[in-house]
Write an enzyme that holds these catalytic residues in place. Sequence first.
Site, short mmCIF file in Angstrom:
data_model
loop_
_atom_site.label_atom_id
_atom_site.label_comp_id
_atom_site.label_asym_id
_atom_site.label_seq_id
_atom_site.Cartn_x
_atom_site.Cartn_y
_atom_site.Cartn_z
N ASP A 334 0.81 -1.21 0.00
CA ASP A 334 0.00 0.00 0.00
C ASP A 334 0.85 1.27 0.00
OD1 ASP A 334 -2.72 1.31 0.63
OD2 ASP A 334 -1.47 2.05 2.27
N GLU A 409 1.77 12.77 -13.81
CA GLU A 409 2.49 13.36 -14.95
C GLU A 409 3.94 13.64 -14.60
OE1 GLU A 409 -0.14 14.48 -13.24
OE2 GLU A 409 -0.65 16.51 -13.86
C1 GLC Z 1 -4.05 3.43 -0.44
C2 GLC Z 1 -5.37 2.73 -0.27
C3 GLC Z 1 -6.36 3.70 0.25
C4 GLC Z 1 -5.88 4.22 1.57
C5 GLC Z 1 -4.48 4.78 1.46
C6 GLC Z 1 -3.87 5.00 2.78
O1 GLC Z 1 -4.13 4.40 -1.40
O2 GLC Z 1 -5.77 2.16 -1.45
O3 GLC Z 1 -7.62 3.13 0.37
O4 GLC Z 1 -6.75 5.19 2.02
O5 GLC Z 1 -3.63 3.93 0.77
O6 GLC Z 1 -3.48 3.81 3.35
#
Ligand code: GLC
Length: 689
Positions: A334, A409
């Site tokens: 993530d 971008e």
């Molecule tokens: C990523 C996840 C999102 C979350 C963020 C912070 O972008 O997909 O849902 O809010 O990370 O962890």
Amino acid sequence: MMKEHDYGKETSNVSLTGLRSLSTEEPAGGHVNTAFTADHGTEFANSKAKEVEAGERVEQRPLCSKPYAGMSKEELLQFSQKPFWVGLRWAGFITFWLGFFAIVAAVIALIVLEEKCPEESLDWWQTEVIYQVYPRSFQDSDGDGVGDLKGVSSRLDYLQELGIGTIWMNPIYKSPMKDFGYDVSDYVDIDPIFGTMEEFEHLLGIMHEKGLKLVMDFVPNHSSDQHPWFVESRKSRDNEYSDYYVWVDKRDCNTMSCDTSCSGNQPQGCPPNNWLSVPRGSAWKWDQTRQQYYLHTYLAEQPDLNFNNPKVVKEMQDILLFWLDKGVDGFRLDAVSHIHEDTDYYNKDEPPSNKPNITADDYKYLKHIYTLDLPDTIERLREFRQVMNEYGTTAEKHIFSVNEVYITEYTDVETITKHYDVADMPFNFDLIGGLGPECHTGACIYGLVNTSLGMVPEGRWSNWVLGNHDEGRIASKMGGTYESAMNALLLLLPGTPTTYYGEEIGMLDHGSITFNETRDPRGLILGPDRYQEHSRDPARTPMQWDSSEPSAGFSTNPETWLPMHPDYKTINVQLQVMIDNSTLNTYKALVALRAKRSFQEGDLVLATPTDNLFAFSRNFKHGEPSYLCVMNVGYEAELYASSEDVTANNEGEVVVKYGTRFKIGDKIKIDEQIQLDPGELVVVEFYFY
Ligand code: GLC
Ligand code: MG
């Protein structure tokens, strides 16, 4: 043996006689062919001799007056040693073996030189379809209105029937749920809302029994502010966890310039710089107790971990190992672009992006040159990957990893290439970003696909995504009619597809969730007038299993954590299973087709797009059929004009379709009969040769 030997002797005697008689007798005149002369000369001589011996007149038989009846054994043997026949025999003998060896050599050469049908060498993450389960919304088993692990376990048969091979599950770890699991307070435990560790183990166990893989969400950038590490860290500047997060002194407005929007006179002074958080507003929060700012790229309840601290690096690696020991098959990493920031905090204000119509607190207001994809970030990711590789080597399996990287971008090709180096792949969000109401022509989709494939570094594996828990649903962006065509892009283009739950039935965004019903902090933060601009709730409503009250088979509770989409009575699994031409049945057929080598390993040839049609073929050859996929992504019916590059042959058989003009098994002429209505899709199997 003896017999053969005697026979050989006899042969040579007779032959000698024959030779002698030939030399004394006149050959029959006029024959040019020596062999012919010899044969009939002998016959004539023998008959003459018989005449003399018998003393009576024997009628002279004309040569060849009756059909040739063959020679006796003696006669044959008599001539077999003549140099001519010996030579002829040798010539035949040599020619035969030369020919034989030439053929053998030719066959060997063909086998060696001919292009081989490659051995199947793809790994499971390349051959299987990934299905994203947002666990809060998939299936509730205990009636609290929130999906859970037992719920997921109960729907595995459905997933298996779809034909998918891998499930990626959003975070299920212990969490105060400020960002629905992306704020983790215990990385090695299951949140009670989802179930228990035993239930997790049970789920993983039956998944593996069914041959399904599980990919976990790994959230390294930040924890919850309720995580014991942060609770300790904020207590003082000199405890064991003090350096687990990014703590920075306030900006000294006496010696440095300060933003006019903050008052240098308040105890908190000004934050160290102008960095913004993704949800909105400053990325820094003042902490009363420590009298310092901490960094939060996301919510203030999601403080960024400090990866300059080796202890933090080690903690996160151990967490990977914990789940690997449980038997998980991979990770989705993530928000990985944010792992490191420039540490020269006071001198690294980010420059404005100068994008139009953006307020100064919007994350897009700045160019994130000091906070995204820094070289150190890539190094940490490389180390994570290393942990997985080492584990995989010992466990003799490939641990899959996919990085969540949003290419902006400002992202250069080099950075993208680096993400391919430190994971199996970074998610490709080009279709998520590019598809929408303004992309309803063949040319637009051609452009997206072509550019996207051009970004994949040499030798690396592409992938496609149509939606996820952070973005609007594809059926809402393009229109439900086009869902199957979009699923065909996802599933039939080269690379790994990831399906967001509900895409297989064309679920739509719930556009009328009220502010009171809103749960997503990114909506709430904007208030009742603007929450819809950034709320991710519309794409997170519960799965629509059937038409039953109160909650479409998702829950027995009429109060679900987000309201059910009101159209669940018409868009649901149960109904679509029964309809031949449903989005769901088309999805299944596409998944099944994708298992063919032509789709997994075949070439891609894009046809010249038109206003309405986007078409491509997939060709593996080696005796495998090719496939032409044509879809109408526009607003008018159009006839497909085949091009030589894409379909050499003029006839094929319909193997998948969405729409009413074709039936599976229809034999059609490719350049005369593919007339498609908007949203219609046809996949034709044909042979190039
Ligand atoms: C990523 C996840 C999102 C979350 C963020 C912070 O972008 O997909 O849902 O809010 O990370 O962890
Ligand atoms: Mg529940």
